[in-house]
Design a protein around this motif. Structure first.
Motif, PDB file in Angstrom:
ATOM      1  N   PHE A 415      27.491   2.174  19.628  1.00  0.00           N
ATOM      2  CA  PHE A 415      26.113   2.102  20.112  1.00  0.00           C
ATOM      3  C   PHE A 415      25.787   3.311  20.992  1.00  0.00           C
ATOM      4  O   PHE A 415      24.648   3.769  21.049  1.00  0.00           O
ATOM      5  CB  PHE A 415      25.889   0.820  20.932  1.00  0.00           C
ATOM      6  CG  PHE A 415      25.639  -0.409  20.115  1.00  0.00           C
ATOM      7  CD1 PHE A 415      24.520  -0.511  19.305  1.00  0.00           C
ATOM      8  CD2 PHE A 415      26.514  -1.486  20.170  1.00  0.00           C
ATOM      9  CE1 PHE A 415      24.279  -1.666  18.556  1.00  0.00           C
ATOM     10  CE2 PHE A 415      26.283  -2.639  19.425  1.00  0.00           C
ATOM     11  CZ  PHE A 415      25.163  -2.729  18.616  1.00  0.00           C
ATOM     12  N   ASN A 416      26.797   3.827  21.679  1.00  0.00           N
ATOM     13  CA  ASN A 416      26.548   4.927  22.605  1.00  0.00           C
ATOM     14  C   ASN A 416      26.150   6.218  21.912  1.00  0.00           C
ATOM     15  O   ASN A 416      25.533   7.087  22.532  1.00  0.00           O
ATOM     16  CB  ASN A 416      27.782   5.147  23.486  1.00  0.00           C
ATOM     17  CG  ASN A 416      27.853   4.146  24.623  1.00  0.00           C
ATOM     18  OD1 ASN A 416      26.831   3.810  25.218  1.00  0.00           O
ATOM     19  ND2 ASN A 416      29.035   3.649  24.918  1.00  0.00           N
ATOM     20  N   ILE A 417      26.488   6.374  20.646  1.00  0.00           N
ATOM     21  CA  ILE A 417      26.036   7.560  19.914  1.00  0.00           C
ATOM     22  C   ILE A 417      24.518   7.551  19.815  1.00  0.00           C
ATOM     23  O   ILE A 417      23.843   8.549  20.093  1.00  0.00           O
ATOM     24  CB  ILE A 417      26.670   7.606  18.510  1.00  0.00           C
ATOM     25  CG1 ILE A 417      28.194   7.656  18.604  1.00  0.00           C
ATOM     26  CG2 ILE A 417      26.137   8.817  17.742  1.00  0.00           C
ATOM     27  CD1 ILE A 417      28.887   7.587  17.247  1.00  0.00           C
ATOM     28  N   ILE A 418      23.965   6.398  19.430  1.00  0.00           N
ATOM     29  CA  ILE A 418      22.511   6.275  19.306  1.00  0.00           C
ATOM     30  C   ILE A 418      21.841   6.398  20.669  1.00  0.00           C
ATOM     31  O   ILE A 418      20.825   7.076  20.823  1.00  0.00           O
ATOM     32  CB  ILE A 418      22.147   4.941  18.633  1.00  0.00           C
ATOM     33  CG1 ILE A 418      22.788   4.852  17.247  1.00  0.00           C
ATOM     34  CG2 ILE A 418      20.634   4.779  18.535  1.00  0.00           C
ATOM     35  CD1 ILE A 418      22.648   3.500  16.573  1.00  0.00           C
ATOM     36  N   PRO A 516      36.515   5.639  11.383  1.00  0.00           N
ATOM     37  CA  PRO A 516      35.852   5.959  10.114  1.00  0.00           C
ATOM     38  C   PRO A 516      34.360   5.628  10.108  1.00  0.00           C
ATOM     39  O   PRO A 516      33.627   6.106   9.232  1.00  0.00           O
ATOM     40  CB  PRO A 516      36.608   5.105   9.089  1.00  0.00           C
ATOM     41  CG  PRO A 516      37.219   3.995   9.883  1.00  0.00           C
ATOM     42  CD  PRO A 516      37.559   4.603  11.208  1.00  0.00           C
ATOM     43  N   TYR A 517      33.894   4.836  11.071  1.00  0.00           N
ATOM     44  CA  TYR A 517      32.479   4.491  11.139  1.00  0.00           C
ATOM     45  C   TYR A 517      31.686   5.452  12.033  1.00  0.00           C
ATOM     46  O   TYR A 517      30.468   5.317  12.155  1.00  0.00           O
ATOM     47  CB  TYR A 517      32.310   3.065  11.650  1.00  0.00           C
ATOM     48  CG  TYR A 517      32.729   2.009  10.654  1.00  0.00           C
ATOM     49  CD1 TYR A 517      31.808   1.399   9.827  1.00  0.00           C
ATOM     50  CD2 TYR A 517      34.065   1.636  10.538  1.00  0.00           C
ATOM     51  CE1 TYR A 517      32.186   0.430   8.901  1.00  0.00           C
ATOM     52  CE2 TYR A 517      34.467   0.686   9.615  1.00  0.00           C
ATOM     53  CZ  TYR A 517      33.525   0.086   8.800  1.00  0.00           C
ATOM     54  OH  TYR A 517      33.906  -0.857   7.880  1.00  0.00           O
ATOM     55  N   CYS A 518      32.376   6.396  12.664  1.00  0.00           N
ATOM     56  CA  CYS A 518      31.693   7.313  13.580  1.00  0.00           C
ATOM     57  C   CYS A 518      30.678   8.165  12.817  1.00  0.00           C
ATOM     58  O   CYS A 518      30.973   8.708  11.760  1.00  0.00           O
ATOM     59  CB  CYS A 518      32.718   8.207  14.281  1.00  0.00           C
ATOM     60  SG  CYS A 518      31.958   9.404  15.408  1.00  0.00           S
ATOM     61  N   PHE A 519      29.472   8.294  13.390  1.00  0.00           N
ATOM     62  CA  PHE A 519      28.413   9.058  12.726  1.00  0.00           C
ATOM     63  C   PHE A 519      27.806  10.091  13.665  1.00  0.00           C
ATOM     64  O   PHE A 519      26.675  10.555  13.457  1.00  0.00           O
ATOM     65  CB  PHE A 519      27.316   8.108  12.212  1.00  0.00           C
ATOM     66  CG  PHE A 519      26.837   7.117  13.240  1.00  0.00           C
ATOM     67  CD1 PHE A 519      25.881   7.445  14.173  1.00  0.00           C
ATOM     68  CD2 PHE A 519      27.380   5.832  13.280  1.00  0.00           C
ATOM     69  CE1 PHE A 519      25.445   6.527  15.123  1.00  0.00           C
ATOM     70  CE2 PHE A 519      26.949   4.902  14.215  1.00  0.00           C
ATOM     71  CZ  PHE A 519      25.979   5.252  15.143  1.00  0.00           C
ATOM     72  N   ILE A 520      28.544  10.490  14.707  1.00  0.00           N
ATOM     73  CA  ILE A 520      27.996  11.434  15.668  1.00  0.00           C
ATOM     74  C   ILE A 520      27.842  12.809  15.021  1.00  0.00           C
ATOM     75  O   ILE A 520      28.660  13.231  14.201  1.00  0.00           O
ATOM     76  CB  ILE A 520      28.883  11.519  16.927  1.00  0.00           C
ATOM     77  CG1 ILE A 520      28.109  12.172  18.073  1.00  0.00           C
ATOM     78  CG2 ILE A 520      30.198  12.258  16.648  1.00  0.00           C
ATOM     79  CD1 ILE A 520      28.763  12.010  19.421  1.00  0.00           C
ATOM     80  N   SER A 521      26.772  13.477  15.374  1.00  0.00           N
ATOM     81  CA  SER A 521      26.544  14.836  14.883  1.00  0.00           C
ATOM     82  C   SER A 521      27.029  15.827  15.925  1.00  0.00           C
ATOM     83  O   SER A 521      27.124  15.517  17.109  1.00  0.00           O
ATOM     84  CB  SER A 521      25.058  15.060  14.598  1.00  0.00           C
ATOM     85  OG  SER A 521      24.281  14.810  15.756  1.00  0.00           O
TER      86      SER A 521
END
Length: 522
Positions: A415-418, A516-521
């Protein structure tokens, strides 16, 4: 200290202008006498709070000019050396000094004036009886256990009083010794360099038994393990007490299993843990009311957590027929006896669409709802995980719903990425520090094995062979504590780190690979 009334601007604003020409004062008593004299000479009636206000503003001015708290001591508690405590017959005076002139009301109480450590300006604030007790504890070096016992409360409550007084700047407490590696968990902003490094509570997630009255399809461990004797369990409590005292942290024990209430010595161990002042939680299954009331009579748990895996049909497929209704009834019972309740869901491909409807159904039935992603180990390896390409969309949809539903927690670290992208404050993630495995919690199994996290095999020692202190500082514990090197340098590192259990369950190396679920840019 010579003080002109002009240096006390709030007080001066409530006095006749002639008063400003009456010179300087070297004592607050002289100032107060001059106020009384001018009141009589001018034949006027001043605001009744003016004397308390003048005394408070004088003290604030004096502390601001003359005192500095100096450096914080590293090893011993102390009362802030700049602290002055004033009694007052009026509430709201500190707010008045801050600009709120409508806040003053008759009311006996105490006001503190001090210059907090590291601050350039003194401040005035209302203090409570709890603050006064905390100050007394530190000033007289009183035994916290004896004070708690005399007050009919727990050490954890006394610790909370101390923490509140520390946060107000009234006292200094040495830093906890549960600390992140500052080089690995760097902060981008120097002003936040200490934020998120120190844990003040350490949790022992104690799986006291493998016995369970359910047979869930995603159970991560159905192995047979010997349970501890009463003597061994008491030794664990003593070790944990010593560990927490040495590390300067409050201790919480989260009893789990299996179903912890099926442990043959549970009542005895619960009683002992309560007597020792630990915060206590229970992670288990619905239980009979008489058993619940018996525990509450000993010590009310901080919370009781139960699980639901979706709406009725899917939940009962995973946890057994009738489990859904039984759990809903149990949540009602928890509310009736005044116990904070939490509901946890294990997220899979098949219940993804049921999370938000379940959260809505639970809106008025529980205090907090969270989910963990499935760790595909043990029985859970037979279930399907959430597709990685769907995960960000799910988190965003969940966050929007959480904005309207106060029970919905943001436990998943990702959640912290968003939130970072949206310039929102980061949450504490899974444990308050992102992944807290072997940092601010460890899992203890019935046979004495200690794991960094119960969601996957992460053995770091055995409490029958080594002390908790030795296990905590072992090489393997350090590796789990530092997490994946693949996350190093990430801007949300301190409150994320992904999920090591998901990494390993997906075939990765938790010490190297990212979630594997990480989506950070970048």
């Amino acid at each position: 200290m010579k003080t002109n009334i002009a240096e006390l601007p709030v007080t001066a604003s409530y006095l006749p202008k002639v008063f400003a020409r009456t010179g300087n004062y070297d004592r607050v008593e002289s100032l107060l006498k001059a106020i009384r004299d001018i009141e009589q000479a001018e034949h006027i009636t001043l605001h009744p709070f003016i004397f308390d206000l003048a005394r408070l503003e004088w003290t604030l001015h004096k502390v601001d000019r003359e005192h500095n708290p100096g450096p914080e001591h590293q090893h011993c508690p102390e009362v802030n050396p700049t602290l002055e405590i004033l009694s007052s017959a009026w509430s709201g005076l500190p707010e008045m000094l801050a600009g709120n002139r409508t806040s003053v009301q008759p009311g006996e109480g105490y006001v503190a004036v001090c210059k907090p450590y590291g601050k350039q300006r003194a401040s005035a604030l209302k203090i409570t009886g709890h603050d006064l007790l905390a100050i007394k504890l530190v000033a007289e070096d009183l035994d916290k256990r004896a004070v708690a016992q005399e007050g009919g409360t727990s050490i954890a409550v006394v610790e909370s009083f101390l923490a509140e007084a520390r946060d107000k700047g009234l006292i200094h407490l040495p830093r906890p010794l549960i600390k992140r590696d500052g080089e690995i968990f760097k902060a981008e902003d120097e002003a936040q360099s200490q934020n998120g490094l120190y844990a003040e509570i350490f949790t022992l997630q104690w799986h006291v038994t493998q016995k369970c009255d359910l047979s869930c399809r995603h159970c991560y461990d159905r192995s047979g393990r010997d349970e501890m004797t009463i003597g061994q369990a008491e030794s664990v409590l003593e070790q944990f007490e010593s560990f927490c005292e040495h590390k300067r942290v409050a201790g919480q024990i989260s009893f789990s299993g299996g179903n912890p209430l099926l442990y043959s010595h549970f009542d005895h161990v619960y009683q002992k843990a309560a007597e020792m002042g630990f915060m206590i939680a229970i992670l288990g299954n619905p239980s009979p009311r008489e058993q619940l009331e018996k525990l509450v009579a000993i010590k009310r748990p901080e919370f009781i957590q139960v699980s639901l895996e979706g709406l009725k049909e899917h939940n009962d497929y995973i946890r057994g027929k009738g489990h859904f209704e039984k759990t809903i009834d149990f949540l009602t019972m928890l509310r009736e006896v005044g116990v904070y309740s939490m509901v946890m869901l294990t997220l899979t491909r098949h219940n993804l669409k049921e999370v938000l409807p379940l959260a809505e159904l639970l809106r008025d039935k529980t205090n907090l709802f969270n989910f963990n992603r499935l760790s595909p180990v043990g029985e859970g390896a037979a279930l399907e995980t959430v597709p990685t390409h769907d995960y960000r969309d799910f988190l965003e949809e969940y966050m929007r719903a959480a904005g309207e539903n106060p029970i919905m927690g943001l436990k998943d670290n990702l959640f912290n990425i968003i939130r970072d992208e949206d310039d929102l404050a980061l949450t504490g993630g899974c444990t308050g520090f992102g992944c807290g495995a072997a940092f601010n919690f460890v899992s203890l199994l019935p046979d004495g094995e200690v794991h960094a996290c119960r969601k996957f095999p992460s053995l770091i020692g055995n409490i029958h062979d080594s002390s908790l202190e030795e296990i905590y500082h072992s090489e393997m514990a350090g590796k789990y504590r530092n997490g994946s090197s693949g996350c190093n340098g990430c801007r949300v590192r301190r409150f994320c780190g992904g999920c090591l259990a998901v990494v390993q369950g997906s075939g990765g190396d938790p010490f190297i690979d990212i979630d594997p679920y990480c989506f950070i840019s970048a």
